[in-house]
Motif scaffolding. Structure first.
Motif, PDB file in Angstrom:
ATOM      1  N   VAL A  28       0.862  -1.179   0.000  1.00  0.00           N
ATOM      2  CA  VAL A  28       0.000   0.000   0.000  1.00  0.00           C
ATOM      3  C   VAL A  28       0.901   1.232   0.000  1.00  0.00           C
ATOM      4  O   VAL A  28       1.781   1.360   0.848  1.00  0.00           O
ATOM      5  CB  VAL A  28      -0.926   0.007   1.236  1.00  0.00           C
ATOM      6  CG1 VAL A  28      -1.756   1.271   1.276  1.00  0.00           C
ATOM      7  CG2 VAL A  28      -1.817  -1.224   1.233  1.00  0.00           C
ATOM      8  N   LEU A  29       0.686   2.112  -0.968  1.00  0.00           N
ATOM      9  CA  LEU A  29       1.473   3.336  -1.090  1.00  0.00           C
ATOM     10  C   LEU A  29       0.573   4.540  -0.876  1.00  0.00           C
ATOM     11  O   LEU A  29      -0.653   4.435  -0.969  1.00  0.00           O
ATOM     12  CB  LEU A  29       2.107   3.428  -2.485  1.00  0.00           C
ATOM     13  CG  LEU A  29       3.001   2.275  -2.922  1.00  0.00           C
ATOM     14  CD1 LEU A  29       3.474   2.497  -4.354  1.00  0.00           C
ATOM     15  CD2 LEU A  29       4.192   2.127  -1.990  1.00  0.00           C
ATOM     16  N   LYS A  30       1.182   5.689  -0.622  1.00  0.00           N
ATOM     17  CA  LYS A  30       0.409   6.929  -0.505  1.00  0.00           C
ATOM     18  C   LYS A  30      -0.340   7.177  -1.812  1.00  0.00           C
ATOM     19  O   LYS A  30       0.173   6.893  -2.899  1.00  0.00           O
ATOM     20  CB  LYS A  30       1.334   8.122  -0.254  1.00  0.00           C
ATOM     21  CG  LYS A  30       2.003   8.132   1.071  1.00  0.00           C
ATOM     22  CD  LYS A  30       2.774   9.441   1.180  1.00  0.00           C
ATOM     23  CE  LYS A  30       4.000   9.285   2.022  1.00  0.00           C
ATOM     24  NZ  LYS A  30       4.828  10.496   2.021  1.00  0.00           N
ATOM     25  N   ALA A  31      -1.521   7.757  -1.690  1.00  0.00           N
ATOM     26  CA  ALA A  31      -2.331   8.048  -2.875  1.00  0.00           C
ATOM     27  C   ALA A  31      -1.568   8.943  -3.844  1.00  0.00           C
ATOM     28  O   ALA A  31      -1.634   8.749  -5.065  1.00  0.00           O
ATOM     29  CB  ALA A  31      -3.651   8.695  -2.467  1.00  0.00           C
ATOM     30  N   SER A  32      -0.816   9.892  -3.331  1.00  0.00           N
ATOM     31  CA  SER A  32      -0.077  10.807  -4.210  1.00  0.00           C
ATOM     32  C   SER A  32       1.006  10.066  -4.993  1.00  0.00           C
ATOM     33  O   SER A  32       1.287  10.402  -6.149  1.00  0.00           O
ATOM     34  CB  SER A  32       0.541  11.955  -3.410  1.00  0.00           C
ATOM     35  OG  SER A  32       1.441  11.465  -2.436  1.00  0.00           O
ATOM     36  N   THR A  33       1.588   9.048  -4.391  1.00  0.00           N
ATOM     37  CA  THR A  33       2.608   8.249  -5.076  1.00  0.00           C
ATOM     38  C   THR A  33       1.981   7.420  -6.182  1.00  0.00           C
ATOM     39  O   THR A  33       2.506   7.350  -7.298  1.00  0.00           O
ATOM     40  CB  THR A  33       3.340   7.344  -4.071  1.00  0.00           C
ATOM     41  OG1 THR A  33       3.920   8.169  -3.048  1.00  0.00           O
ATOM     42  CG2 THR A  33       4.402   6.510  -4.729  1.00  0.00           C
ATOM     43  N   VAL A  34       0.860   6.805  -5.894  1.00  0.00           N
ATOM     44  CA  VAL A  34       0.146   6.010  -6.903  1.00  0.00           C
ATOM     45  C   VAL A  34      -0.276   6.913  -8.053  1.00  0.00           C
ATOM     46  O   VAL A  34      -0.166   6.530  -9.222  1.00  0.00           O
ATOM     47  CB  VAL A  34      -1.062   5.277  -6.282  1.00  0.00           C
ATOM     48  CG1 VAL A  34      -1.888   4.573  -7.353  1.00  0.00           C
ATOM     49  CG2 VAL A  34      -0.593   4.287  -5.224  1.00  0.00           C
TER      50      VAL A  34
END
Length: 73
Positions: A28-34
């Motif tokens: 799970v990654l930060k939304a901004s990274t995705v």
């Protein structure tokens, strides 16, 4: 399809190669990274579909409910 390696995608998305590798492993990654990775892929011609969307031409999709648990293929 795109022949993008981890390092190249990371460079396009301005994230670290480790971040791309973590995404590939299902972390799970930060939304901004995705978002950065998605934007980089879209700039290369990838089209992301929402549930119920139809492709504009030939393509494929995976129905996650059809996949057997524990299957590696």
């Amino acid at each position: 399809m795109l022949s993008l390696g981890v390092r190249e995608l990371a460079s396009l998305a301005e994230v670290s190669p480790d971040t791309v590798a973590r995404l590939e492993r299902g972390a799970v990654l930060k939304a901004s990274t995705v978002e950065r990775i998605q934007t980089a892929l879209e700039a290369q011609g990838v089209i992301f579909l929402s549930v119920g969307d139809r492709a504009q031409g030939p393509g494929l999709s995976l129905d996650p409910s059809a996949r057997s648990k524990g299957s590696d293929s």
